[in-house]
Scaffold this active site. Sequence first.
Site, mmCIF file in Angstrom:
data_model
loop_
_atom_site.group_PDB
_atom_site.id
_atom_site.type_symbol
_atom_site.label_atom_id
_atom_site.label_comp_id
_atom_site.label_asym_id
_atom_site.label_seq_id
_atom_site.Cartn_x
_atom_site.Cartn_y
_atom_site.Cartn_z
ATOM 1 N NE ARG A 102 -2.794 0.505 3.430
ATOM 2 C CZ ARG A 102 -3.679 1.046 4.244
ATOM 3 N NH1 ARG A 102 -4.974 0.911 3.994
ATOM 4 N NH2 ARG A 102 -3.334 1.711 5.302
ATOM 5 C CB THR A 106 -2.562 7.058 -2.581
ATOM 6 O OG1 THR A 106 -1.785 5.874 -2.831
ATOM 7 C CG2 THR A 106 -1.842 8.269 -3.139
ATOM 8 C CG ASP A 198 1.983 -1.543 9.324
ATOM 9 O OD1 ASP A 198 2.272 -2.745 9.182
ATOM 10 O OD2 ASP A 198 2.056 -0.719 8.394
ATOM 11 C CG ASP A 201 5.540 -1.486 10.341
ATOM 12 O OD1 ASP A 201 6.267 -2.059 9.509
ATOM 13 O OD2 ASP A 201 5.157 -0.306 10.213
HETATM 14 C C1 PRP Z 1 -1.377 -4.183 4.754
HETATM 15 C C2 PRP Z 1 -2.157 -5.464 5.005
HETATM 16 C C3 PRP Z 1 -2.977 -5.600 3.756
HETATM 17 C C4 PRP Z 1 -3.257 -4.156 3.405
HETATM 18 C C5 PRP Z 1 -4.678 -3.824 3.780
HETATM 19 O O1 PRP Z 1 -0.282 -4.420 3.929
HETATM 20 O O2 PRP Z 1 -1.334 -6.574 5.244
HETATM 21 O O3 PRP Z 1 -2.309 -6.247 2.699
HETATM 22 O O4 PRP Z 1 -2.343 -3.350 4.144
HETATM 23 O O5 PRP Z 1 -5.021 -2.537 3.390
HETATM 24 P P1 PRP Z 1 -6.105 -2.246 2.261
HETATM 25 O O6 PRP Z 1 -7.274 -3.127 2.540
HETATM 26 O O7 PRP Z 1 -6.417 -0.794 2.448
HETATM 27 O O8 PRP Z 1 -5.481 -2.523 0.920
HETATM 28 P P2 PRP Z 1 0.810 -3.317 3.541
HETATM 29 O O9 PRP Z 1 0.547 -2.819 2.154
HETATM 30 O O10 PRP Z 1 0.917 -2.305 4.620
HETATM 31 O O11 PRP Z 1 2.147 -4.151 3.388
HETATM 32 P P3 PRP Z 1 2.944 -5.118 4.390
HETATM 33 O O12 PRP Z 1 2.100 -6.346 4.546
HETATM 34 O O13 PRP Z 1 4.176 -5.368 3.614
HETATM 35 O O14 PRP Z 1 3.173 -4.399 5.685
HETATM 36 N N1 URA Z 2 -2.744 -2.297 7.109
HETATM 37 C C1 URA Z 2 -2.470 -2.543 8.412
HETATM 38 O O1 URA Z 2 -1.486 -3.244 8.736
HETATM 39 N N2 URA Z 2 -3.301 -2.013 9.337
HETATM 40 C C2 URA Z 2 -4.359 -1.255 9.028
HETATM 41 O O2 URA Z 2 -5.075 -0.799 9.928
HETATM 42 C C3 URA Z 2 -4.624 -1.012 7.665
HETATM 43 C C4 URA Z 2 -3.806 -1.554 6.724
#
Ligand code: PRP
Ligand code: URA
Length: 207
Positions: A102, A106, A198, A201
Amino acid sequence: MPLHIVAHPLAQEALALLRDRQTPPERFRRAASRLSVLLAVEATRDLPTCEHTVQSPLGVAVAHRLAVDLVIVPVLRAGLGMLDALLALVPQARVGHIGLQRDEATAIASQYYARLPSGLARSQVLMIDPMLATGGSASAAVGILKAAGARDIRIICIVAAPEGVAAIERAHPDVVVYAPVVDSHLNAQKFIVPGLGDFGDRLYGTV
Ligand code: PRP
Ligand code: URA
């Protein structure tokens, strides 16, 4: 609604630990695994089985084996925190990977990786991604799976937002979401409130 809520007390107990900002990565990982097992049990409850017989030390027993090829697809990176738990439950499953990130400003997801097993049209796909926020990542991942031939897809997540559930219902009404909870709303940064922060994280200690 394409939504199945898993209200099991042990699932809710693990979710409480995940939400707690004091929970360190080590305990967070273990709670995520426990919760993933409980969610996966629900998401596989109605899978088809075939009957056969096995010879026990004392006689012949009627037995049931899974009659479908199961494919688990974690959405990187956070989905990896659920993978070992699902493989412990279904060791014979094949695994595909989809990498989505993500954009921090945005909240729009873009793909950086995909590697999927062949023959998905005959498989039951369990897509694992802990956070269903805007639903952008999950909708994109389901689109990638469908483009690769997948027809029967279920999503297992740990916290869903109403916006994410609605997005899946709009884009992929044939896909059922399994989650222990649907939270209140998204904040201005498109994070789930109250959520757990997150997930990636907290899982990997990159905060
Ligand atoms: C997070 C989570 C989902 C996404 C959800 O991933 O694991 O994949 O956000 O958000 P959305 O429904 O608004 O798309 P992120 O892109 O932060 O990556 P990561 O798993 O590498 O931390
Ligand atoms: N991704 C996350 O890890 N947490 C949130 O709340 C939304 C997107």
